[in-house]
Design an enzyme around this catalytic site. Structure first.
Site, PDB file in Angstrom:
ATOM      1  N   GLY A 156       0.819  -1.208   0.000  1.00 16.77           N
ATOM      2  CA  GLY A 156       0.000   0.000   0.000  1.00 16.77           C
ATOM      3  C   GLY A 156       0.846   1.249   0.000  1.00 16.77           C
ATOM      4  O   GLY A 156       2.046   1.227  -0.310  1.00 16.77           O
ATOM      5  N   ASN A 157       0.221   2.356   0.343  1.00 12.63           N
ATOM      6  CA  ASN A 157       0.920   3.635   0.403  1.00 12.63           C
ATOM      7  C   ASN A 157       0.336   4.474   1.537  1.00 12.63           C
ATOM      8  O   ASN A 157      -0.594   4.052   2.226  1.00 12.63           O
ATOM      9  CB  ASN A 157       0.848   4.371  -0.943  1.00 12.63           C
ATOM     10  CG  ASN A 157      -0.585   4.601  -1.387  1.00 12.63           C
ATOM     11  OD1 ASN A 157      -1.331   5.367  -0.763  1.00 12.63           O
ATOM     12  ND2 ASN A 157      -0.997   3.927  -2.462  1.00 12.63           N
ATOM     13  N   ARG A 158       0.850   5.677   1.725  1.00 13.16           N
ATOM     14  CA  ARG A 158       0.514   6.489   2.888  1.00 13.16           C
ATOM     15  C   ARG A 158      -0.649   7.446   2.648  1.00 13.16           C
ATOM     16  O   ARG A 158      -0.939   8.272   3.508  1.00 13.16           O
ATOM     17  CB  ARG A 158       1.753   7.295   3.312  1.00 13.16           C
ATOM     18  CG  ARG A 158       2.917   6.427   3.783  1.00 13.16           C
ATOM     19  CD  ARG A 158       4.146   7.281   4.039  1.00 13.16           C
ATOM     20  NE  ARG A 158       3.853   8.359   4.984  1.00 13.16           N
ATOM     21  CZ  ARG A 158       4.566   9.470   5.077  1.00 13.16           C
ATOM     22  NH1 ARG A 158       5.583   9.672   4.274  1.00 13.16           N
ATOM     23  NH2 ARG A 158       4.248  10.388   5.968  1.00 13.16           N
ATOM     24  N   SER A 159      -1.322   7.368   1.534  1.00  9.94           N
ATOM     25  CA  SER A 159      -2.387   8.332   1.253  1.00  9.94           C
ATOM     26  C   SER A 159      -3.554   8.164   2.222  1.00  9.94           C
ATOM     27  O   SER A 159      -4.060   7.055   2.423  1.00  9.94           O
ATOM     28  CB  SER A 159      -2.887   8.176  -0.182  1.00  9.94           C
ATOM     29  OG  SER A 159      -3.960   9.064  -0.428  1.00  9.94           O
ATOM     30  N   ALA A 210      -3.966   7.720  -4.729  1.00 12.11           N
ATOM     31  CA  ALA A 210      -2.619   7.180  -4.922  1.00 12.11           C
ATOM     32  C   ALA A 210      -2.778   5.703  -5.298  1.00 12.11           C
ATOM     33  O   ALA A 210      -3.033   4.858  -4.440  1.00 12.11           O
ATOM     34  CB  ALA A 210      -1.804   7.333  -3.648  1.00 12.11           C
TER      35      ALA A 210
END
Length: 410
Positions: free
Chosen positions: A213-216, A280
């Site tokens: 995943g990502n930090r959005s 994102a």
């Protein structure tokens, strides 16, 4: 009572509906944001929440009629010396009286005097909201420049649900702050337009427990949706893995991974005037997704995870768009500078590759952008234009983005 010089002055008008109790949270948020708040309830509002509550939260005396403090001509003084009027809840009765220019209590008299921006957050039963009289009154108020939000959809009094619920105080306070910064930030220039927005960050599963995943957080996409709806648009928000409250009058479609997001965008794309790809989206996903949890075995090295490329949703939208209702397409680029170029240079290269109409380039190094309340950006246009937006709140940035989008609409 002395006032805090330089603090924005906000009048909070409270109508006589069950949602009046939520005005307490709105007052708290406005004061926490540094505003000086004067509460002006209608007499009916005090049947739901007592004056002592409003006085304690605002730190100022409360009156409902023009006969209090007559020497000060209170409705004139209050109307002339405020930077913003926020009415929550705005009941059907209160909006009817405001639309016809009545001045039969302190709040409606103040509305006639003030030349400050006015933000109304309606709350009432669905049948009252959709009644032709209310529809006409809302249209009249909006034509005169009042910002009237559409109500939220949800549980009402009794067992009924539907449109008519007071928008979340968090959203009302965010729009109030935006109007204090820019009184012209919420024109009705998106009325009649359909807007499709993506927000959040996709998660590509590895096994039943883990994911890439990502930090959005989705905050910028949700801010775009809130401001677009306040500017009159019909908004569909495709939200990937967010826990944010739904903005009023926004249809939220939850998704998980990149391919789910792509399918949702394609499904809701027909009829859209604008598509904003603020989510994102993961560039890669695992080739194989385990049906059982990958175990950690002491003394062994885990097997490598083979990745494959996710579809480029933004480039696909640009490639496939056609027809009379050709949507304006806005992309986002979260960039950091490196040995190959600056943030802006990487942004320009991405705009050339993607071919969208507008690219919002966010610097994300040093903990910026992701999960924060503020953001900064450069808005790159396909015509070669570049508009720098210094660090500001995400709702203020959203307003600047919509300012850039509306001239592109046919």
């Amino acid at each position: 009572m002395t006032r805090d010089v330089g603090a924005p002055r906000v009048v909070v008008g409270v109508g006589g509906g069950i949602a009046a109790y939520k005005a307490a949270e709105l007052i708290r948020r406005l004061r926490s944001g540094g505003a000086e708040v004067t509460v002006v309830p209608t007499p009916a509002a005090l049947e739901f929440v007592g004056a002592a509550t409003f006085e304690a939260l605002s730190g100022r005396p409360v009156a409902t009629d023009v006969w209090t403090e007559i020497p000060a001509v209170q409705h004139v003084h209050t109307g002339q010396h405020t930077d913003l009027v926020v009415i929550a809840p705005a009941t059907a009765d209160l909006m009817a009286r405001a639309a016809t220019g009545r001045a039969d209590d302190l709040l409606t008299a103040t509305l006639l005097v003030t030349r400050a921006p006015v933000l109304m957050a309606p709350a009432m039963h669905t049948e009252m909201w959709t009644h032709p009289a209310t529809v006409d009154n809302v249209a009249t108020l909006r034509r005169r420049g009042t910002v009237v939000l559409d109500p939220a959809v949800g549980r009402l009094t009794g067992a009924d649900s539907g449109p008519g619920r007071l928008p979340d105080p968090e959203h009302i306070a965010a729009l109030a702050e935006l109007l204090l910064q820019r009184p012209d930030a919420l024109p009705q220039d998106l009325a009649g337009r359909r807007v499709l927005i993506t927000a959040g960050g996709t998660r590509e599963p590895l096994d039943p427990v883990r994911y890439l995943g990502n930090r959005s957080s989705g905050k910028q996409g949700f801010a775009l949706a809130l401001v677009a709806a306040a500017r009159g648009a019909a908004v569909t928000l495709v939200a990937a893995n967010t826990s944010l409250p739904t903005p009023p009058a926004v249809d939220v479609v939850p998704v998980g991974d990149a391919r789910e997001l792509q399918a949702a965008v394609q499904f809701h794309l027909p009829g859209s005037d604008v598509v904003v790809m603020a989510a994102a989206v993961a560039d890669f996903r695992p080739v194989d997704v385990r049906g059982d949890k990958i175990k950690k075995t002491p003394g062994t090295t885990p097997d490598p995870i083979a990745l494959t490329t996710n579809p480029d949703i933004l480039a696909g939208l640009v490639r496939d768009r056609a027809g009379a209702r050709n949507p304006v397409i806005v992309g986002f680029a979260a960039e950091t500078g490196d040995a190959d170029g600056t943030v802006l240079e990487h942004g320009r290269a991405k705009l050339a590759r993607k071919g969208c109409d507008l690219l919002v380039v966010n610097p994300v190094d040093a903990g910026r952008a992701f999960g924060t309340e503020d953001n900064e950006a450069v808005l790159l246009g396909a015509d070669g234009s570049a508009v720098e937006v210094a660090l500001t709140g995400k709702h203020a940035l959203a307003a600047r983005i919509w300012d850039a989008v509306t001239p592109l609409l046919p």
